[in-house]
Design a protein around this motif. Structure first.
Motif, mmCIF file in Angstrom:
data_model
loop_
_atom_site.group_PDB
_atom_site.id
_atom_site.type_symbol
_atom_site.label_atom_id
_atom_site.label_comp_id
_atom_site.label_asym_id
_atom_site.label_seq_id
_atom_site.Cartn_x
_atom_site.Cartn_y
_atom_site.Cartn_z
ATOM 1 N N PRO A 1 42.660 33.939 48.922
ATOM 2 C CA PRO A 1 43.331 34.480 50.100
ATOM 3 C C PRO A 1 43.043 35.979 50.246
ATOM 4 C CG PRO A 1 44.903 34.206 48.314
ATOM 5 C CD PRO A 1 43.588 33.706 47.794
ATOM 6 N N VAL A 2 42.655 36.400 51.463
ATOM 7 C CA VAL A 2 42.447 37.821 51.759
ATOM 8 C C VAL A 2 43.218 38.100 53.044
ATOM 9 C CG1 VAL A 2 40.765 39.639 52.260
ATOM 10 C CG2 VAL A 2 40.123 37.738 50.761
ATOM 11 N N GLY A 3 44.281 38.867 52.939
ATOM 12 C CA GLY A 3 45.143 39.047 54.104
ATOM 13 C C GLY A 3 45.669 37.692 54.529
ATOM 14 N N THR A 4 45.448 37.348 55.787
ATOM 15 C CA THR A 4 45.949 36.064 56.271
ATOM 16 C C THR A 4 44.881 34.978 56.211
ATOM 17 O OG1 THR A 4 45.275 36.694 58.486
ATOM 18 C CG2 THR A 4 47.566 37.162 57.861
ATOM 19 N N ARG A 5 43.668 35.364 55.733
ATOM 20 C CA ARG A 5 42.574 34.391 55.749
ATOM 21 C C ARG A 5 42.280 33.849 54.358
ATOM 22 N NH1 ARG A 5 37.631 37.414 58.323
ATOM 23 N NH2 ARG A 5 38.429 39.142 57.069
ATOM 24 N N VAL A 6 41.514 32.763 54.331
ATOM 25 C CA VAL A 6 40.994 32.268 53.055
ATOM 26 C C VAL A 6 39.475 32.412 53.114
ATOM 27 C CG1 VAL A 6 40.706 30.263 51.562
ATOM 28 C CG2 VAL A 6 42.890 30.655 52.736
ATOM 29 N N LEU A 7 38.901 33.116 52.134
ATOM 30 C CA LEU A 7 37.462 33.387 52.165
ATOM 31 C C LEU A 7 36.787 32.875 50.898
ATOM 32 C CD1 LEU A 7 37.468 37.101 53.401
ATOM 33 C CD2 LEU A 7 37.038 35.050 54.763
ATOM 34 N N THR A 8 35.478 32.662 51.005
ATOM 35 C CA THR A 8 34.706 32.307 49.818
ATOM 36 C C THR A 8 34.139 33.585 49.217
ATOM 37 O OG1 THR A 8 34.096 30.217 50.824
ATOM 38 C CG2 THR A 8 32.785 30.935 48.947
ATOM 39 N N GLY A 9 34.539 33.872 47.992
ATOM 40 C CA GLY A 9 34.048 35.064 47.307
ATOM 41 C C GLY A 9 33.252 34.673 46.082
ATOM 42 N N CYS A 10 32.776 35.684 45.369
ATOM 43 C CA CYS A 10 31.966 35.435 44.176
ATOM 44 C C CYS A 10 32.595 36.178 43.001
ATOM 45 C CB CYS A 10 30.548 35.933 44.441
ATOM 46 S SG CYS A 10 29.441 35.726 43.037
ATOM 47 N N VAL A 11 32.726 35.498 41.871
ATOM 48 C CA VAL A 11 33.314 36.129 40.689
ATOM 49 C C VAL A 11 32.317 37.138 40.130
ATOM 50 C CG1 VAL A 11 34.275 35.777 38.394
ATOM 51 C CG2 VAL A 11 34.537 33.996 40.162
ATOM 52 N N ILE A 12 32.776 38.381 39.950
ATOM 53 C CA ILE A 12 31.889 39.450 39.499
ATOM 54 C C ILE A 12 32.111 39.773 38.029
ATOM 55 C CG2 ILE A 12 31.243 41.877 39.872
ATOM 56 C CD1 ILE A 12 30.360 39.939 42.095
ATOM 57 N N GLU A 13 33.368 39.760 37.616
ATOM 58 C CA GLU A 13 33.641 40.048 36.200
ATOM 59 C C GLU A 13 35.058 39.606 35.861
ATOM 60 O OE1 GLU A 13 33.453 44.270 35.587
ATOM 61 O OE2 GLU A 13 35.112 44.666 36.953
ATOM 62 N N TYR A 14 35.353 39.639 34.552
ATOM 63 C CA TYR A 14 36.726 39.423 34.102
ATOM 64 C C TYR A 14 37.296 40.798 33.796
ATOM 65 C CZ TYR A 14 34.747 34.787 33.508
ATOM 66 O OH TYR A 14 34.113 33.606 33.728
ATOM 67 N N PRO A 15 38.339 41.218 34.503
ATOM 68 C CA PRO A 15 38.830 42.580 34.312
ATOM 69 C C PRO A 15 39.337 42.795 32.890
ATOM 70 C CG PRO A 15 40.256 41.340 35.815
ATOM 71 C CD PRO A 15 39.107 40.463 35.483
ATOM 72 N N ASP A 16 39.223 44.043 32.442
ATOM 73 C CA ASP A 16 39.670 44.402 31.090
ATOM 74 C C ASP A 16 41.181 44.325 30.994
ATOM 75 O OD1 ASP A 16 37.155 44.876 30.266
ATOM 76 O OD2 ASP A 16 37.229 47.048 30.615
ATOM 77 N N GLY A 17 41.677 43.776 29.906
ATOM 78 C CA GLY A 17 43.126 43.748 29.650
ATOM 79 C C GLY A 17 43.848 42.986 30.746
ATOM 80 N N THR A 18 45.044 42.635 30.509
ATOM 81 C CA THR A 18 45.792 41.942 31.552
ATOM 82 C C THR A 18 46.715 42.938 32.217
ATOM 83 O OG1 THR A 18 47.141 41.193 29.738
ATOM 84 C CG2 THR A 18 45.762 39.544 30.791
ATOM 85 N N SER A 19 46.319 43.320 33.430
ATOM 86 C CA SER A 19 47.201 44.209 34.162
ATOM 87 C C SER A 19 48.302 43.350 34.768
ATOM 88 C CB SER A 19 46.422 44.952 35.237
ATOM 89 O OG SER A 19 45.497 44.080 35.840
ATOM 90 N N ALA A 20 49.491 43.916 34.773
ATOM 91 C CA ALA A 20 50.641 43.118 35.177
ATOM 92 C C ALA A 20 50.851 43.142 36.687
ATOM 93 C CB ALA A 20 51.890 43.632 34.462
#
Ligand code: ADP
Ligand code: ZN
Length: 740
Positions: free
Chosen positions: A36-55
């Motif tokens: 979901p991006v704003g009110t839409r649903v888009l097809t994106g591409c996974v770029i990386e796994y972010p460091d640490g788990t931000s809350a």
């Protein structure tokens, strides 16, 4: 919590973070996700796994589309480099690397419907008449019973059996229809010109030497860049081919980049002849379906060679050993929309990432590449002679100021050129005539009040084109078009005059002067229809045309052995442009077009018409003296502090009014000057852009010049972070080729 960073196809947007809920398997980097991006649903591409788990409060991924990465990890990394270097959104860069249709859920192959006979149907053809069949139905069963795997409905239709007949048989269970994936072959129907079986051909000693030098570099199996500087007709293609064969034997693949496929059919054909269906092609002239199928063949690893244009730099090969950028100086490698990357430069970065040899080939290398070759950063290989010791075309200059003095100002084709064309036509040899300006006339104005026809949206005069009904005046930037009226729009006087001329007028003059000659024209107007360009070129190759007139499109790469004369109508067209690369462009164009003559048995000649016969670009291209041109041009660039002696960034600020654009530009430059690294670059401007109005917008421009690109980039990034609202109003062009 499992999280992923995703690039979505929305301009200016940075990576977005999403949670991957428990029910969804963690998608791979390079895989597609629905988010979901704003009110839409888009097809994106996974770029990386972010460091640490931000809350942080992140939204959930809706669906993961790929278990295996659609884009190989190296390509994801390359896209990130492009986004960073060219200050583009990662989503824009990823979009450039995705196959067509990737935003849809499932990737689609074209299917064909195949009919096959069933056991029941087989019985029906054996037993004379258990059920009543029409003659057509009986014929269909007979045809199908002869084929064990069935026949495509399209094939059956070609044999006079309609889908309707098959449908009726299917209803009765006599025939079964199934869908089968069919790959579209972009080579289908393509005309292959002038292809000799190459493996039997012996390399010349120069070719051998260059090949061995490059092969030794390739064998190292590490990143290297080489410049193959070979005069026109020296046989560079053959060297590429041998390198590709060598790479294949070592289990590695070759990416061959060319400026425009349609303009280099012989290159594609030669590789096709050698590698068969282990070659794929990638360029924008293919239909989405063709491109999609080729892309997936490449992704599956089914090919050894990819031949493609600029965007092929992102092609999903995973074992690249050699990357060739043919005609590396060609401006079509630069993309003039976001991401504004240079295909050659990205190719070099890709080579570095994948430990490949990058070969830049040209008869007229860019200033940038040649400088690196001189400094030792690139290895230099040279081919100084044409194959079989064919001489380079001799060049005659015609001073058009003298011609106008003698013949009047309306002369388009000089007496020297007319005589030379006549001579070739009589000998049934072929002629190419270049004028790098399309249209019929370049301006219309009123002789009484002086009113000139300008585009209402752009600061540019309208170009006149011949049309079926009278004259059309068109803007070459925004495509605004109007019928040229009989009277002046301002003063109603009937004295409208056309000035300047382009390829359409040259064609008309040639037809009048040589009524028996078969003449074709190649420019963006004449080849608009898909396949039109290939068709004209192959007719010329087959000898069905005697004379080809056109823009720079006819100057590139072609190999027409029967062309013995090249005429250049106005060699100085490009010199009047306010662009520091004008001299380089002119030198390249003239050298390249002269290089089209005399590639066969007969000696070639070029006749070059010019108003500035003493200009060094024109003089030195006639002498085909690249080294002298380079020295002269480098001295000028150094004196003016232009690339390649410094790095340049062009920033264009757009606004609804000139004042608004100027205000924004002033704010932006003010902010840039406060940057901590501002000491390492200078800012020129802001000032009105040469095209101060374009497509209805007002434009103000400034340049950053410095020797540390990274500082300029960081200053711009910091500015964008602080002033996000200007992103939509400015265009940042790193290493610009076009500064208008
Ligand atoms: P370039 O790209 O350097 O301008 P090409 O690769 O188009 O040159 O080659 C020019 C011409 O020479 C082509 O017609 C090609 O088929 C021919 N050619 C190339 N190598 C050889 C060779 N070793 N022997 C004979 N002809 C060759
Ligand atoms: Zn316009």
């Amino acid at each position: 919590m499992r999280q992923i960073s995703v690039a979505v196809p929305v301009p200016f947007l940075d990576l977005l973070t999403y949670n991957v809920p428990d029910g969804i398997a963690l998608p791979p980097v390079g895989g597609r996700v629905r988010v979901p991006v704003g009110t839409r649903v888009l097809t994106g591409c996974v770029i990386e796994y972010p460091d640490g788990t931000s809350a942080g409060e992140f939204k959930d991924v809706i669906e993961a589309l790929d278990h295996d990465p659609l884009l190989p990890p190296d390509i994801v990394a390359l896209c990130r480099w492009v986004a960073d270097y060219y200050l583009a959104g990662v989503g824009d860069a990823i979009a450039a690397a995705m196959p067509p249709g990737a935003r849809r859920k499932a990737t689609s192959f074209k299917t064909k419907r195949v009919a096959a006979i069933t056991a029941l149907g087989l019985g029906a053809t054996w037993t004379p008449d258990p059920i009543s069949l029409t003659p057509k139905q009986r014929e269909a069963l007979e045809v199908l019973s002869a084929s064990s795997t069935g026949l495509a409905l399209s094939e059956l239709r070609d044999r006079g059996i309609s889908a309707d007949v098959i449908g009726r048989l299917a209803v009765r269970g006599l025939v079964q229809v199934r869908a089968e994936a069919s790959e579209r072959d972009p080579f289908e129907g393509a005309v292959m010109t002038n292809v000799q079986a190459s493996p039997t051909r012996e390399l010349t000693s120069e070719q051998t030497q260059a090949f061995e030098q490059l092969a030794a570099l390739a064998d190292i199996g590490d990143f290297r860049v080489a410049l193959l500087h070979g005069v026109t007709g020296s046989g560079k293609t053959e060297v590429y081919l041998r390198l590709a064969e060598r790479a294949r034997r070592a289990g590695r693949q070759t990416l061959l980049m060319v400026p425009e496929i349609a303009l280099t059919p012989s290159v594609t054909a030669l590789f096709r002849a050698t590698f068969g269906d282990r070659v794929a092609i990638q360029h924008s002239g293919l239909s989405d379906g063709e491109r999609h199928d080729q892309w997936h063949r490449i992704r599956r690893g089914d090919v050894d060679v990819v031949v493609g244009t600029r965007s092929a730099v992102f092609t999903p090969l995973t074992r690249v050993g050699v990357i060739v950028v043919d005609e590396e100086h060609d401006t079509s490698y630069k993309q003039e929309e976001a991401p504004r990357y240079h295909g050659r430069d990205v190719a070099i970065v890709r080579g570095r990432g994948e430990k490949a040899l990058v070969v830049l080939g040209s008869a007229t290398p860019s200033m940038e590449s040649y400088q690196h070759a001189l400094s030792g950063k690139y290895t230099r290989a040279t081919l100084e002679r044409r194959v079989l010791d064919r001489p380079l075309a001799s060049v005659r200059l015609v001073n058009m100021r003298e011609e106008y003095a003698d013949q009047g100002p309306d002369i388009v084709i000089s007496r020297t050129l007319v005589a030379a064309i006549e001579d070739r036509l009589q000998r049934s040899e072929q002629v190419i005539v270049l004028l790098n300006r399309r249209g019929y006339a370049t301006a219309v104005f009123c002789r009484q009040c002086g009113d000139a026809f300008e585009c209402p949206n752009c600061t540019i005069s309208l170009t006149v084109h011949t049309a079926r009904q009278g004259w059309k005046a068109r803007c070459h930037y925004c495509n605004y078009s109007m019928t040229v009226p009989k009277q002046c729009r301002k003063c109603a006087a009937p004295y409208l005059e056309q000035a300047g001329f382009g390829t359409e007028k040259v064609e008309q003059h040639l037809r009048e002067r040589f009524p028996d000659a078969r003449i074709g024209r190649v420019d963006r107007d004449s080849v608009r229809r898909k396949g039109a360009l290939a068709s004209i070129l192959s007719r010329f190759a087959a000898g069905e045309l005697d004379l080809l007139v056109g823009t720079q499109m006819i100057a590139k790469g072609h190999d027409f052995p029967r062309v013995t004369l090249v005429g250049v109508i106005s060699a100085d067209v490009g010199l009047g442009v306010a662009d520091f690369r004008a001299g380089e462009r002119t030198f390249q164009l003239l050298t390249q077009v002269a290089g089209r003559a005399g590639r066969g048995e007969q000696v070639g000649e070029a006749v070059v018409q010019t108003l500035y016969p003493e200009h060094y670009s024109i003089q030195l291209s006639c002498q085909q003296d690249y080294a002298a041109f380079f020295d002269r041009e480098l001295a000028y660039r150094r004196g003016m502090r232009y690339p390649p002696t410094v790095a340049l960034v062009n920033v264009v600020v757009r606004g609804r009014s000139f004042d608004e654009a100027m205000r924004t530009a002033t704010d932006v430059t003010h902010r840039l000057k406060q940057s901590t690294v501002a000491g390492s670059f200078i800012i020129l401007g802001p000032a009105p852009a040469p095209l101060v109005r374009l497509r209805g917008e007002h434009r103000v421009q400034f340049f950053l010049k410095g020797s540390r690109r990274v500082d300029m980039r960081n200053a711009l990034k910091a500015m964008l972070a602080e002033m996000p609202e200007v992103r939509r109003k400015i265009t940042i062009d790193i290493d610009p080729l076009n500064v208008l």
